[in-house]
Design an enzyme around this catalytic site. Structure first.
Site, PDB file in Angstrom:
ATOM      1  N   ASP A  63       0.958  -1.187   0.098  1.00  0.00           N
ATOM      2  CA  ASP A  63       0.028  -0.022  -0.014  1.00  0.00           C
ATOM      3  C   ASP A  63       0.808   1.304   0.074  1.00  0.00           C
ATOM      4  O   ASP A  63       0.719   2.025  -0.762  1.00  0.00           O
ATOM      5  CB  ASP A  63      -1.049  -0.024   1.151  1.00  0.00           C
ATOM      6  CG  ASP A  63      -0.131  -0.230   2.779  1.00  0.00           C
ATOM      7  OD1 ASP A  63       1.197  -0.655   2.504  1.00  0.00           O
ATOM      8  OD2 ASP A  63      -0.714   0.245   3.532  1.00  0.00           O
ATOM      9  N   GLU A  85       2.929   0.961   6.460  1.00  0.00           N
ATOM     10  CA  GLU A  85       2.609  -0.290   6.608  1.00  0.00           C
ATOM     11  C   GLU A  85       3.330  -1.371   5.679  1.00  0.00           C
ATOM     12  O   GLU A  85       3.640  -2.285   6.217  1.00  0.00           O
ATOM     13  CB  GLU A  85       0.850  -0.391   6.151  1.00  0.00           C
ATOM     14  CG  GLU A  85       0.311   0.692   7.136  1.00  0.00           C
ATOM     15  CD  GLU A  85      -1.153   0.373   7.069  1.00  0.00           C
ATOM     16  OE1 GLU A  85      -1.697  -0.667   6.556  1.00  0.00           O
ATOM     17  OE2 GLU A  85      -2.001   1.558   7.263  1.00  0.00           O
ATOM     18  N   ASP A  90      -5.753  -2.576  -2.652  1.00  0.00           N
ATOM     19  CA  ASP A  90      -4.933  -1.426  -3.206  1.00  0.00           C
ATOM     20  C   ASP A  90      -4.299  -2.307  -4.538  1.00  0.00           C
ATOM     21  O   ASP A  90      -4.080  -1.622  -5.606  1.00  0.00           O
ATOM     22  CB  ASP A  90      -3.647  -0.623  -2.372  1.00  0.00           C
ATOM     23  CG  ASP A  90      -4.155  -0.408  -1.103  1.00  0.00           C
ATOM     24  OD1 ASP A  90      -4.877  -1.172  -0.562  1.00  0.00           O
ATOM     25  OD2 ASP A  90      -3.625   0.538  -0.582  1.00  0.00           O
ATOM     26  N   GLU A 112      -2.287   8.950  -0.730  1.00  0.00           N
ATOM     27  CA  GLU A 112      -3.220   8.371  -0.028  1.00  0.00           C
ATOM     28  C   GLU A 112      -4.532   9.117  -0.032  1.00  0.00           C
ATOM     29  O   GLU A 112      -5.616   8.632  -0.531  1.00  0.00           O
ATOM     30  CB  GLU A 112      -2.784   7.728   1.170  1.00  0.00           C
ATOM     31  CG  GLU A 112      -4.032   6.935   2.081  1.00  0.00           C
ATOM     32  CD  GLU A 112      -3.411   6.394   3.328  1.00  0.00           C
ATOM     33  OE1 GLU A 112      -2.707   7.069   3.875  1.00  0.00           O
ATOM     34  OE2 GLU A 112      -4.088   5.375   3.706  1.00  0.00           O
TER      35      GLU A 112
END
Ligand code: BGC
Length: 936
Positions: A475, A480, A487, A780
């Site tokens: 992602d 993370e 994704d 994001e």
């Protein structure tokens, strides 16, 4: 006609293959238009010179009448472990004239049986504290080779953890972080290296350093540690063949010794600490005095999970020389000018014991100071999850004296800026290099246009791809670094245009199948760090619609881009298991429905096709929705509209897949299932006036993209979508799931100008907003940096919004896959000029050669340059143009060599092209087509 660019399993001269039917491909060298292959012949031999001796051939196809030049599977006698095979190919052109034999190429097999493993697993560590960060173990062994010339030597190696292999002091290979990340319990990759040139007659030494890596280092959103085990281990064997054809093995066993040294900490996310004062000069050379080193322990870890490395290694790619900023708070900060996944190589000179600290971040705060605020979870989240801060910190402690160079071995970071602390003397740019790392996929797609902001958006999309294709599709490369399925699927169409992703996704999808539960449930993140626990706040979100559907969407997307059925064959069982699992869930009824009168009597028949239970992320991150509230709503009420739509879509992809694989009964069954789910979806979520619940952009995009509406409702839905966009002042309002489709849907349904409005919008939310704020990757959140400069908590390197890329290549510039003839064997060229663009060009390196579409608008005419590679053909579609208005190189259309089938379909002119380069001129017309091409 000659051949060039021979490849096997999408690589040149690969070694260590695990497949027993390698895929062979080649390209044709044409000297004229309209060229194709009518036949081929492949020969395979054990020695290069045997290719000339018919009796010594392992496999000779003879002349095969076929135009296949891509992914022709080896069908000869069974291939043997560790054996190298040489091959060559020749082809006949369409006039049946044979060309010359190609230059020979080769492939080499890996270890095909567990019994081929001679080495023992060895564990270098004594008592350990599983919680503490531990120094990296160094392992070594001296060994003697015979006093004979070494013909060939190969190393076979893997580890629990990550490793660096050295022979006689030299690092072997250029992979970063081998053996890479897979679902280790079921699939642990080994690597094979040709080390012939690194061994010498007599004394040799092998040295290996182990790091925590994904095996026991921090991974995933919550920085879990020790996910796959608490102890590191090594498995290594070197096979040596001498001039007299005698052979011997050098293996990892109880005779190896171990110590710890300068690498005091190595954590994938936190970073690395290296104390150069503790270096052990010559530790990986023969004759090193290792009397103080400890013996290793032989352990009985399994060999059953060992698999060849069929994916692509992570390697060092672009280098960046930073500028050095002196920030208002007195800090020294490197600026690479580009957000990357990678690390810094640093040169430094200073007194022993000096510690230089490098902290990696993505942004500067509004005052221009280094910050990591965008990684900082809210206090509530931190309290609930016990999540610590993201460190991304490397520390180097100088040994003093000469200039020293440091580059961390076993970690990487997501960053553009680096805060430098403790550097002795004045840091200068030349002493630092930013190194991007990512999986070594061949670059295939290029796009640019006359609008510099859109061209920069394309660069940002590419860089977010690079930053998130680090062995698995992640992602983001900082917070993370997880293989989030949702994704991955939303970006797969765009990603498969920019790079050749076949091997990358094939590998990851094998892990998806490995981590899929017996029920068919697909976890949200692959490899699955929860190790098959579907409980708790995180586990309960597994199997989310639009995320788990990556199991269907990615194989189908890769098949479309490559024409290679292998990925469908590999994944079929997994694809089917997911759809069947959803069918079983759809039979359940959501608790809110149980309270309604309909449920007390006879429940409506279509309910059994409505998937309205379980947790789903839903559309996720629509700009006007708070993600935390969204999660609560998801838990309480599920997301039946989204989930049922994906149920229908995945069932239809499964039906298509079954069709390709010749599974007629399945194809029929899933086609009917998809039709029933579509009709249930329509009954449940749409109304007669064409409105869909909820009445939001995403709902209409999804309905049109997944073909959920009866034909007569499509224009109404498209019109409503446009109304909603206009009501939002020409801004996008979709989240993760529908963003990839919105521009395609608008341009395919008669609204290309609205798609251009969204593309060229610069206010929040929009793609270009981030570009105007200086972004070098895609964000994001649409508002990762607010209009007031405020840094919001979100990643600056998420590829998901970059999924608009596919519309730039297929819509704006117009190279479109033909779903009936995938892999660009036949394709469409239908550019859609619009907005303020005066020119756009796209090129794609297909397996057949380069495809190009470049248009330029002049006051009175359009120019369109097209390149069609040999052994393929294209259909060109020009909206609103008549045949007599078009010329190619000044010649009227009907007289052009290689051009056929001139026809008018509605208001669109269509014709077919064979291979060659063409330059068309025709009157300018805005790109509104009546016959849209799409593979959805
Ligand atoms: C990740 C995503 C992912 C999501 C699930 C996030 O924290 O960064 O991109 O898909 O969780 O909603």
């Amino acid at each position: 006609m000659d051949v060039k660019h021979l490849s096997c399993e999408y690589r040149q001269n690969p070694i260590g293959l695990g497949t027993t039917h390698p895929r062979l491909s080649w390209q044709l060298v044409p000297d004229q238009r309209n060229q194709s292959q009518s036949a081929y012949q492949i020969q395979v031999a054990l020695q290069i010179e045997d290719l000339e001796r018919e009796s010594a051939l392992v496999w000779d196809t003879g002349k095969v009448l076929s135009d296949t030049s891509v992914n022709c599977k080896y069908q000869g006698p069974a291939l043997r472990s560790m054996q190298r095979y040489f091959w060559r190919v020749r082809v006949w052109d369409r006039g049946d004239q044979p060309g010359a034999w190609s230059e020979p190429s080769f492939w080499e097999m890996g270890l095909l049986s567990v019994l081929d493993w001679q080495a023992k697993w060895i564990d270098p560590e004594g008592e350990i504290d599983p919680i503490a960060f531990k120094p990296c173990p160094y392992l070594r062994k001296s060994f003697r080779t015979q006093e004979l010339k070494i013909l060939k030597a190969s190393a076979y190696i893997t580890a629990h953890g990550v490793y660096e292999l050295t022979l006689n002091g030299k690092v072997v290979g250029d992979c970063v972080l081998p053996p890479g990340i897979t679902s280790y319990h079921r699939r642990l990759q080994y690597q094979v290296y040709d080390v012939t040139g690194l061994l010498r007659q007599g004394e040799n030494a092998v040295g290996v350093i182990l790091g925590d890596g994904w095996f026991r280092g921090s991974t995933d959103a919550l920085s879990f540690r020790n996910v796959y085990g608490e102890r590191l281990a090594l498995l290594c064997q070197i096979w040596i063949e001498y001039a007299d054809h005698t052979q011997e093995w050098m293996i990892s066993d109880e005779t190896w010794k171990t110590a710890t040294g300068p690498l005091l900490k190595s954590d994938l996310k936190d970073g690395e600490t290296y104390d150069a004062r503790l270096e052990m000069t010559g530790w990986n050379q023969p004759r090193f005095d290792d009397r103080t080193w400890k013996p290793v322990r032989v352990v009985d870890f399994t060999y059953d999970n060992l698999v060849a490395s069929d994916g692509l290694p992570i390697v060092r790619q672009e280098n960046f020389v930073p500028t050095i900023l002196h920030t208002p708070d007195g800090g020294t900060v490197l600026d690479l000018g580009q957000n990357i996944a990678g690390r810094i190589r640093m040169t430094v000179q200073g007194p022993p014991g000096t510690t230089v600290k490098l902290t990696h971040g993505e942004v500067l705060d509004p005052q221009g100071n280094f910050t990591m605020k965008n990684f900082e979870a809210s206090a509530l989240v931190r309290a609930l999850t016990k999540l610590g801060p993201l460190l991304q910190e490397d520390r180097y402690i100088l040994k003093g004296g000469e200039r020293e160079t440091f580059e961390p071995r076993f970690c990487y970071h997501g960053f553009r800026y680096v805060k430098v602390e403790g550097y002795p003397g004045e840091p200068i740019p030349e002493n630092f290099t930013g190194i991007a790392i990512y999986s070594d996929m061949p670059k295939t797609g290029e796009f640019s246009c006359s609008n510099p902001l859109v061209s920069r958006l394309q660069k940002n999309i590419e860089w977010s791809m690079k930053g998130n294709f680090v062995d698995i599709p992640t992602d983001c490369p900082q917070r993370e670094r997880s293989g989030w399925t949702g994704d991955a699927q939303v970006f797969s169409r765009t990603g498969s245009f920019i790079m050749n992703t076949v091997l990358f996704y094939e590998k990851w999808l094998k892990d998806l199948a490995a981590d899929q539960r017996a029920s068919g449930l697909v976890p949200n993140v692959i490899p699955d760090p929860s190790l098959h626990v579907d409980a708790g706040v995180i586990g309960a979100t597994n199997g989310s619609a639009g995320w788990a559907d990556a199991a269907l969407i990615i194989p189908w997307t890769v098949y479309q881009a490559s024409g290679d059925e292998t990925i469908l064959e590999n994944q079929y069982a997994s694809m089917k298991a997911w759809v069947d699992y959803v069918s079983s869930l759809a039979l359940k009824v959501h608790w809110t429905k149980k309270l309604t009168p309909a449920h007390w009597g006879k429940a409506p028949d279509h309910w059994k096709y409505v998937w309205d239970t379980g947790y789903h992320w839903g559309e996720w991150l629509e700009p006007d929705v708070n993600p935390f509230l969204e999660m609560i709503v998801n838990f309480l009420f599920s997301r039946p509209q989204v989930a049922t739509a994906y149920y229908a879509y995945s069932a239809s992809l499964l039906s298509n897949t079954a069709q390709v694989l010749g599974k007629g009964k399945d194809a029929q069954y899933y086609h009917e299932l998809s039709a029933k789910v579509k009709s249930a979806w329509f009954q449940e979520f749409a109304s007669a006036d064409g409105r869909i619940k909820p009445d939001r952009q995403a709902s209409y995009v999804r309905a049109l993209a997944f073909d959920l509406l009866p034909q007569e409702f499509r224009p109404k839905a498209a019109a409503r979508l446009v109304e909603l966009i206009q009501a939002a002042n020409e801004h996008i309002a979709t989240g993760f799931l529908s963003t990839p489709f919105i521009c395609h849907i608008l341009s395919q349904n008669g609204y290309p100008e609205v798609a251009y409005k969204l593309l060229l919008q610069q206010g929040i939310p929009s793609w270009l907003y981030a570009v105007t704020k200086g972004a070098t990757t895609t964000w994001e959140f649409w508002n990762a940096i607010g209009e007031d400069g405020r840094i919001n908590m979100s990643s600056h390197n998420h590829y998901s919004p970059g999924s608009v890329g596919s519309w730039l290549y297929e819509g704006v510039a117009g190279i479109k896959i033909d779903p009936k003839c995938p892999g660009y064997k036949h394709f469409y060229i239908c550019p859609q000029p619009g907005g303020d663009l005066a020119q756009a060009q796209v090129s794609y390196q297909s397996m057949y050669g380069e495809i190009r579409s470049a248009w330029e608008s002049h006051p009175d005419s359009m120019r369109l340059e097209i390149q069609v590679p040999p052994n393929t053909s294209a259909t060109v579609q020009l909206p609103g143009v008549l045949p007599e208005q078009v010329t190619e190189g000044g010649v009227p259309l009907e007289r052009i060599e290689g051009l056929q089938g001139i026809r008018l379909i509605g208001k669109d002119l269509e014709f077919d092209l064979g291979s060659g380069t063409y330059l068309f001129k025709y009157p300018y017309s805005i790109g509104r087509t009546s016959n849209p091409r799409s593979y959805n």
